[in-house]
Write a protein that holds these residues in place. Sequence first.
Motif, mmCIF file in Angstrom:
data_model
loop_
_atom_site.group_PDB
_atom_site.id
_atom_site.type_symbol
_atom_site.label_atom_id
_atom_site.label_comp_id
_atom_site.label_asym_id
_atom_site.label_seq_id
_atom_site.Cartn_x
_atom_site.Cartn_y
_atom_site.Cartn_z
ATOM 1 N N ALA A 130 0.839 -1.193 0.000
ATOM 2 C CA ALA A 130 0.000 0.000 0.000
ATOM 3 C C ALA A 130 0.877 1.247 0.000
ATOM 4 N N VAL A 131 0.523 2.220 -0.833
ATOM 5 C CA VAL A 131 1.232 3.497 -0.901
ATOM 6 C C VAL A 131 0.203 4.619 -0.969
ATOM 7 N N LEU A 181 1.215 5.323 7.367
ATOM 8 C CA LEU A 181 1.372 5.569 5.935
ATOM 9 C C LEU A 181 0.672 6.868 5.535
ATOM 10 N N ALA A 182 -0.553 7.049 5.986
ATOM 11 C CA ALA A 182 -1.303 8.265 5.657
ATOM 12 C C ALA A 182 -0.613 9.505 6.207
ATOM 13 N N ASN A 183 0.050 9.383 7.363
ATOM 14 C CA ASN A 183 0.738 10.513 7.983
ATOM 15 C C ASN A 183 2.166 10.700 7.481
ATOM 16 N N PHE A 199 -9.506 0.884 5.410
ATOM 17 C CA PHE A 199 -8.970 2.218 5.710
ATOM 18 C C PHE A 199 -9.512 3.240 4.722
ATOM 19 N N ASN A 200 -9.490 2.921 3.439
ATOM 20 C CA ASN A 200 -10.012 3.847 2.430
ATOM 21 C C ASN A 200 -11.497 4.132 2.650
ATOM 22 N N ALA A 201 -12.257 3.111 3.021
ATOM 23 C CA ALA A 201 -13.691 3.298 3.240
ATOM 24 C C ALA A 201 -13.973 4.234 4.401
ATOM 25 N N ASN A 202 -13.074 4.271 5.377
ATOM 26 C CA ASN A 202 -13.268 5.097 6.560
ATOM 27 C C ASN A 202 -12.473 6.398 6.536
ATOM 28 N N HIS A 203 -11.643 6.584 5.508
ATOM 29 C CA HIS A 203 -10.850 7.806 5.372
ATOM 30 C C HIS A 203 -10.916 8.277 3.915
ATOM 31 N N PRO A 204 -12.085 8.731 3.477
ATOM 32 C CA PRO A 204 -12.235 9.124 2.068
ATOM 33 C C PRO A 204 -11.374 10.317 1.667
ATOM 34 N N ASP A 205 -10.871 11.068 2.658
ATOM 35 C CA ASP A 205 -10.032 12.224 2.354
ATOM 36 C C ASP A 205 -8.570 11.847 2.130
ATOM 37 N N ILE A 208 -5.442 5.781 -0.447
ATOM 38 C CA ILE A 208 -4.331 4.839 -0.494
ATOM 39 C C ILE A 208 -4.555 3.899 -1.666
ATOM 40 N N ARG A 209 -3.518 3.656 -2.436
ATOM 41 C CA ARG A 209 -3.609 2.705 -3.546
ATOM 42 C C ARG A 209 -2.653 1.545 -3.278
ATOM 43 N N HIS A 210 -2.803 0.476 -4.043
ATOM 44 C CA HIS A 210 -1.938 -0.669 -3.810
ATOM 45 C C HIS A 210 -1.116 -1.004 -5.043
ATOM 46 N N ILE A 211 0.019 -1.628 -4.777
ATOM 47 C CA ILE A 211 0.907 -2.157 -5.814
ATOM 48 C C ILE A 211 0.983 -3.663 -5.612
#
Length: 267
Positions: A130-131, A181-183, A199-205, A208-211
């Motif tokens: 995740a990045v 990661l977000a911070n 995490f994405n569902a609960n932090h729409p702002d 995070i994408r994945h590789i």
Amino acid sequence: MPRRTHASWIGPVVELGGAAILLWAITTATAWPRSLEAIGQRGSLAVCAHPNALPYSSKRGPLPGFQIELAEALAQRLGVPLARHWVVNSFQYRRADCDVVLNAIADKAALAEVGLRMSRPYHRTGVVLAVRGDSGVSSLAHLGPARRVGVQVGSLVSMTLAKRGVETTPFVFEDEMMEALANREIEAAAVTPAAMGWFNANHPDVRIRHIAAFQEDPDLNWNVSVGMVKPDEEVKRRVDDALNAMLADGTIARIYARCGFELQPPQ
């Protein structure tokens, strides 16, 4: 607020937030195979799950977690209510009278060692990198020596990355890793798709994408199934039929989508 997914309560038999600790052998009230009639006479299908591990399972709050939703859908198709047995360690697990566990890693021999029988696989998961959405990293090769990757303590992926010379930062919980990661405290995180999607569902702002950095490593990708405690052939067949129906009508895909990740066909 998402609850923490602990990294050390079960696995490699049961996958929970990238966990990799083996279950103790399951003991039950009877050594005889369990029949559908016996489950019906008891009045419920019993699932064992962690009480505080969203998106997997939760005892409190409006969201039960995808393992509980899958177990409820399975019980409905078997014609019985679902009973939840909450367990947080191997000792409690041995004392609980479970019929099924969800997210059992589809390894027939490993499941048999701890007294579980495997259903047909219904999903494929593993570890992704995740990045942040604005990161220029597109592969492990783009991670320089100063760019650290978050990993769970003692996990297989932590050892894999260490062998490749990648600098890592250990975490106990996947949600801690995602927050770091977000911070921008770490450059990437080796997590399960469920953790990243939740995490994405609960932090729409904060996107995070994945590789898919580990897709060629068979040890970091696995199918999951329903682990059944001493089922007879009829129970095994009915569970497999129920899973086939849930895959065909989109039930499993919809449950996963509510938690922010996609159903992947097993291999």
